[in-house]
Motif scaffolding. Sequence first.
Motif, PDB file in Angstrom:
ATOM      1  N   GLY A 375     -16.193  -9.890  -1.194  1.00 55.31           N
ATOM      2  CA  GLY A 375     -15.813  -9.032   0.021  1.00 55.31           C
ATOM      3  C   GLY A 375     -14.542  -8.556  -0.232  1.00 55.31           C
ATOM      4  N   PHE A 376     -13.853  -8.255   0.933  1.00 56.89           N
ATOM      5  CA  PHE A 376     -12.548  -7.497   0.909  1.00 56.89           C
ATOM      6  C   PHE A 376     -11.532  -8.479   1.010  1.00 56.89           C
ATOM      7  N   TYR A 377     -10.755  -8.334   0.172  1.00 53.41           N
ATOM      8  CA  TYR A 377      -9.397  -9.498   0.017  1.00 53.41           C
ATOM      9  C   TYR A 377      -8.216  -8.630  -0.303  1.00 53.41           C
ATOM     10  N   CYS A 378      -7.040  -8.939   0.251  1.00 51.87           N
ATOM     11  CA  CYS A 378      -5.824  -8.499  -0.213  1.00 51.87           C
ATOM     12  C   CYS A 378      -5.183  -9.453  -1.486  1.00 51.87           C
ATOM     13  N   VAL A 379      -4.586  -8.886  -2.600  1.00 52.71           N
ATOM     14  CA  VAL A 379      -4.363  -9.917  -3.774  1.00 52.71           C
ATOM     15  C   VAL A 379      -2.871  -9.434  -4.295  1.00 52.71           C
ATOM     16  N   LEU A 380      -1.968 -10.486  -4.490  1.00 50.30           N
ATOM     17  CA  LEU A 380      -0.856 -10.061  -5.213  1.00 50.30           C
ATOM     18  C   LEU A 380      -0.582 -10.794  -6.440  1.00 50.30           C
ATOM     19  N   ARG A 381       0.101 -10.278  -7.305  1.00 50.32           N
ATOM     20  CA  ARG A 381       0.486 -10.940  -8.603  1.00 50.32           C
ATOM     21  C   ARG A 381       1.613 -11.915  -8.324  1.00 50.32           C
ATOM     22  N   ARG A 382       1.308 -12.823  -8.872  1.00 48.42           N
ATOM     23  CA  ARG A 382       2.398 -14.190  -8.693  1.00 48.42           C
ATOM     24  C   ARG A 382       3.657 -13.842  -9.592  1.00 48.42           C
ATOM     25  N   PHE A 383       3.498 -13.140 -10.674  1.00 48.85           N
ATOM     26  CA  PHE A 383       4.742 -13.074 -11.437  1.00 48.85           C
ATOM     27  C   PHE A 383       4.842 -11.543 -11.692  1.00 48.85           C
ATOM     28  N   SER A 384       6.102 -11.365 -11.850  1.00 42.44           N
ATOM     29  CA  SER A 384       6.676  -9.685 -12.338  1.00 42.44           C
ATOM     30  C   SER A 384       7.209  -9.734 -13.461  1.00 42.44           C
ATOM     31  N   SER A 385       7.410  -8.667 -14.069  1.00 48.13           N
ATOM     32  CA  SER A 385       8.120  -8.589 -15.371  1.00 48.13           C
ATOM     33  C   SER A 385       9.697  -8.679 -14.971  1.00 48.13           C
ATOM     34  N   LYS A 386      10.535  -9.014 -16.186  1.00 51.72           N
ATOM     35  CA  LYS A 386      11.892  -9.289 -15.796  1.00 51.72           C
ATOM     36  C   LYS A 386      12.756  -8.259 -14.898  1.00 51.72           C
ATOM     37  N   GLU A 388      11.174  -5.403 -13.519  1.00 39.95           N
ATOM     38  CA  GLU A 388      10.025  -4.506 -12.886  1.00 39.95           C
ATOM     39  C   GLU A 388      10.640  -3.827 -11.665  1.00 39.95           C
ATOM     40  N   LYS A 389      10.461  -2.755 -11.356  1.00 42.31           N
ATOM     41  CA  LYS A 389      10.871  -2.001 -10.178  1.00 42.31           C
ATOM     42  C   LYS A 389      10.514  -2.596  -8.761  1.00 42.31           C
ATOM     43  N   ARG A 390       9.448  -3.140  -8.570  1.00 44.82           N
ATOM     44  CA  ARG A 390       8.987  -3.833  -7.554  1.00 44.82           C
ATOM     45  C   ARG A 390       8.580  -5.264  -7.753  1.00 44.82           C
ATOM     46  N   ARG A 391       8.985  -6.008  -6.894  1.00 45.74           N
ATOM     47  CA  ARG A 391       8.507  -7.463  -7.000  1.00 45.74           C
ATOM     48  C   ARG A 391       7.038  -7.562  -6.248  1.00 45.74           C
ATOM     49  N   ILE A 392       6.941  -7.049  -5.260  1.00 45.82           N
ATOM     50  CA  ILE A 392       5.639  -7.362  -4.757  1.00 45.82           C
ATOM     51  C   ILE A 392       4.737  -6.085  -5.031  1.00 45.82           C
ATOM     52  N   VAL A 393       3.525  -6.481  -5.471  1.00 42.10           N
ATOM     53  CA  VAL A 393       2.437  -5.013  -5.775  1.00 42.10           C
ATOM     54  C   VAL A 393       1.205  -5.875  -5.231  1.00 42.10           C
ATOM     55  N   ALA A 394       0.542  -5.188  -4.068  1.00 36.85           N
ATOM     56  CA  ALA A 394      -0.548  -5.521  -3.696  1.00 36.85           C
ATOM     57  C   ALA A 394      -1.735  -4.822  -3.900  1.00 36.85           C
ATOM     58  N   SER A 395      -3.000  -5.352  -4.037  1.00 33.75           N
ATOM     59  CA  SER A 395      -3.982  -4.683  -4.151  1.00 33.75           C
ATOM     60  C   SER A 395      -5.257  -5.003  -3.281  1.00 33.75           C
ATOM     61  N   VAL A 396      -6.282  -4.003  -3.062  1.00 33.13           N
ATOM     62  CA  VAL A 396      -7.243  -4.442  -2.278  1.00 33.13           C
ATOM     63  C   VAL A 396      -8.592  -4.862  -3.353  1.00 33.13           C
ATOM     64  N   VAL A 397      -9.041  -5.922  -3.026  1.00 31.23           N
ATOM     65  CA  VAL A 397     -10.548  -6.169  -3.758  1.00 31.23           C
ATOM     66  C   VAL A 397     -11.711  -5.521  -2.979  1.00 31.23           C
ATOM     67  N   ALA A 440      10.094  -1.276   2.151  1.00 27.89           N
ATOM     68  CA  ALA A 440      10.995  -2.104   2.978  1.00 27.89           C
ATOM     69  C   ALA A 440      10.617  -3.391   2.960  1.00 27.89           C
ATOM     70  N   VAL A 441       9.257  -3.809   2.794  1.00 24.88           N
ATOM     71  CA  VAL A 441       8.768  -5.178   2.407  1.00 24.88           C
ATOM     72  C   VAL A 441       9.507  -5.524   1.004  1.00 24.88           C
ATOM     73  N   ASP A 442       9.232  -4.834   0.102  1.00 29.73           N
ATOM     74  CA  ASP A 442       9.967  -5.141  -1.346  1.00 29.73           C
ATOM     75  C   ASP A 442      11.480  -5.486  -1.436  1.00 29.73           C
ATOM     76  N   GLU A 443      12.102  -4.639  -0.551  1.00 31.15           N
ATOM     77  CA  GLU A 443      13.498  -4.846  -0.750  1.00 31.15           C
ATOM     78  C   GLU A 443      13.735  -6.220   0.250  1.00 31.15           C
ATOM     79  N   ASN A 444      13.195  -6.234   1.343  1.00 30.81           N
ATOM     80  CA  ASN A 444      13.290  -7.529   2.172  1.00 30.81           C
ATOM     81  C   ASN A 444      13.260  -8.721   1.391  1.00 30.81           C
TER      82      ASN A 444
END
Length: 497
Positions: A375-386, A388-397, A440-444
């Motif tokens: 079905g539809f989900y929102c997922v985020l990676r738990r780890f970013s590279s050292k 990386e510009k963004r800490r939060i990267v979300a995707s739709v399943v 804004a979410v990533d910066e916060n």
Amino acid sequence: MLATSTVEQKRLFISKNTESQKKSKFGQFFTPARTATFLTNLFPDARGNCRLLDAGAGIGSLSAAFLERWENQKGFEFEQVDMDAFEIDDTLHIHLVQTLEKYKLNENFTLNVRGDDFIHAAVASLCGSLFSAPLPKYTHAILNPPYKKINSHSAHRLALRSVGIETVNLYSAFVALAVALAAPRGQIVAIIPRSFCNGPYYRPFRDFILEHSAIRHIHLFGSRNKTFSDDGVLQENIIIRLERDGLQDNVTVTTSADDSFADLTTHEHPFERIVLPEDSERFIHIPTSVEKNALELSPAIRYSLNDLGIKISTGPVVDFRLKEHLRDMPETGSVPLLYPAHFSGSDVTWPIEGMKKPNAIMRNAATEKWLYPNGFYCVLRRFSSKEEKRRIVASVVEPNVFGETALLGFENHLNLFHENKQSLPKALAHGLTTYLNTSAVDENFRRFNGHTQVNATDLRLMKYPSRAALIKLGDWAIQQAELTQAMIDTKLETLDA
């Protein structure tokens, strides 16, 4: 500056010629000269008698910088300086004494080099042990404490617990003890990992320092790998000044790209921006500008995931525990297994031939309980590279990517938003993903999270728009032929409460 440059040469030589295994054993990395000077200059001007603590003194880089400021009469007008330098690695004592011997020519300076364990010595003093000499109440403490985890059943952990300190790492133990040993209005300046700012493991430590001291100053480095670059340390560090029993007021926050401090910026923030009044976890936020971002300004962003009826979980499939059930490519009886590599921005690619990780997991009695309905989900990676510009990267399943499969597997390096282990409505999944991908979410998020890791706990404590607003945002996102960062950032500002 001559003494400091000599110490710097010694630091570089010893660091280069010390085995990494030994560095790891003691958890100590020596402070570069420029950083040591910066720490020293954070102390306010002072006079009278100074009782100085350097716990984990190493070769004396921090102490030398402190004493150099006193000798040069740059705001330190002490009549007497009595110093305790704790260093458990006795092979460094000769270097420590050599670093500080020039100051011993001053009859108003006394040095006591101690090779015993600082934690046990401090705890014994705080407990009033009859078997050890009490430590003084220090007016100043300057620290680059060791970075090493403390086992939950270790002698250190039990000793700390006896004086009301509950923490999981040597660095936070050293800082807590320095606060406990400080005289009223005593000043503690330390360079420490930023990891204590958030997460449940450091909650008791945050409670301790906020109860017993005031945060006066925080310095943030723009790059996570420049502070101790000679030692290859990638842990993100901050510099913090605490005042024992101080009345909490505004907090000065400075930032610089690296330890040259060439581009130093300074802002003052009300404490309510550092520790949010409604935050029961008492996360420590580090704003990098005085301007409030869209999350702070918007009256629409004030809901918890509980309010929204949404849950977040770490992906339940731990691959090495289910190794026999994993398949490189899908086959009869298997279901998709999703890793971070399957997600690129908003796109999902599955399966990926030649991927180092498996693409599928067999559906059977051993795996069924770890699987979710397609079905539809929102997922985020738990780890970013050292860096990386963004800490939060979300995707739709999107369920249609996986054909007729009934179930999906989510690997442990993903965070997953769901409704009681069921999929989300399509518009809600898209709206939540769009919201999380705003600048804004990533910066916060970066204000309180200095890790490369994005924990489910941290995401659970964030604030979100209402369910209705997220669904409306999702409907808008679905209609767009292409979503740019500028588009979603602008759209965030128009959300309805």
